[in-house]
Scaffold this active site. Sequence first.
Site, PDB file in Angstrom:
ATOM      1  CD  GLU A  98     -35.261  27.536 -28.822  1.00 46.82           C
ATOM      2  OE1 GLU A  98     -34.168  27.156 -29.272  1.00 46.82           O
ATOM      3  OE2 GLU A  98     -35.414  27.984 -27.688  1.00 46.82           O
ATOM      4  CB  CYS A 349     -27.581  18.883 -38.139  1.00 47.96           C
ATOM      5  SG  CYS A 349     -29.008  17.837 -38.039  1.00 47.96           S
TER       6      CYS A 349
HETATM    7  S1  SF4 Z   1     -30.239  14.489 -36.599  1.00 44.61           S
HETATM    8 FE1  SF4 Z   1     -28.958  14.372 -34.750  1.00 44.61          FE
HETATM    9  S2  SF4 Z   1     -28.029  16.394 -34.635  1.00 44.61           S
HETATM   10 FE2  SF4 Z   1     -29.777  16.596 -36.046  1.00 44.61          FE
HETATM   11  S3  SF4 Z   1     -31.506  17.197 -34.701  1.00 44.61           S
HETATM   12 FE3  SF4 Z   1     -31.543  14.982 -34.841  1.00 44.61          FE
HETATM   13  S4  SF4 Z   1     -30.429  14.245 -33.032  1.00 44.61           S
HETATM   14 FE4  SF4 Z   1     -29.888  16.378 -33.363  1.00 44.61          FE
END
Ligand code: SF4
Length: 376
Positions: A98, A349
């Site tokens: 996405e 994030c």
């Molecule tokens: S680093 Fe952590 S918060 Fe960022 S996409 Fe990966 S699992 Fe999700």
Amino acid sequence: MSSRKRKLEQNSIWDRTKVENLFSKNEIKSIHIDKLYKYLVRNVKQKSWANMKDYPKAAMKLLNENFEFCTSKVLGAQEAEDGTTKLLVELQDGSQIEEVIMYYDTRNNEKGTGRRRATLCVSCQIGCQMACTFCATGTMGLKGSLTEGEIIEQFVHALDIADISNIVFMGMGEPLNNYNNVKAALKMLTDSRFFALQNSHITLSTVGVIPRIMTFAEDFPKCNLALSLHAPNQELRKRIIPTAKGYKLDKLMNTIKQYQEKTKNAIFIEYLLLHKINDTEKEARELGELLKDIKCTVNLIPWNSIESPSINYKSPLHEDIIKFKEILKEYDIPSTIRQSKGNDIAGACGQLVVDQSKQGKNKKIKIVDIEDLSKK
Ligand code: SF4
């Protein structure tokens, strides 16, 4: 961190490294590479290089035989009332990611220095190996990493909808775990001969991949860094972010200080507020102490248990959120509170996970751009 190998048969024209390698192997002058990308960027809506004039036949043949303008396609879009648009993109191997386009209008800000702009949130991996306990993407595991071309293609798709001036690497995946491709894409996006986005309009969000933070500082000292911190001490951080076991908090904060010495940039600290886990006065004071020598803005993100019912955290109480913010103020640390799911998309994030069942349903989304946080 290594990433899973994907079997890809098509090459994206936006994979500049592949074009360079092929041209070099066939002894075609590198001048024709810059010429190609200047043409593609200027004529991006044509979605083809077929009309490029005065281009060597041999080079044109190689491009036609080996590259596609886009190897991914947009399957659908979900638009919110304020125009925020989430695109579901299918990659050539059937994987789905996405990307989100968000609109901001700060023309009425206090200083009168604002502008209207569109920001694109891009994904850089399919799933993620970091397995943060609050993150929808983390539940997918890592399925693979995007090529530089696939990262740029997200931007190219978004240009069909909006005039994008800002990019945040906050979609699916940890950008510093796919750094070579992120770096190559960033070079193309910021190069003044090509897409020419301003470095200060780019934000990369990391959960704290320590060895790559200084590399990013060396490569892109004028881009912004956001750190998903979420806890003020090592023990708690390990519970929330399992990979913090390998990336210890004291070392991480030392690296952030080095980053600031090198770049002079303020950083964005993302702090998810989880009820009775990390949202009490104790953690607020610990966070204040931890950040007192760091030039930063803290973005407090109240966990929304309604939006993520499958993840076992509870939303913080309103009074705890306000108190947390006030305590940070005692330490002279500016902070802002993010209010809704749309804001989660905007700044946290890796809060994206592909869910086609929601495509097309409108939702009210209220958003603050991460780059405005430091100006408050
Ligand atoms: S680093 Fe952590 S918060 Fe960022 S996409 Fe990966 S699992 Fe999700």
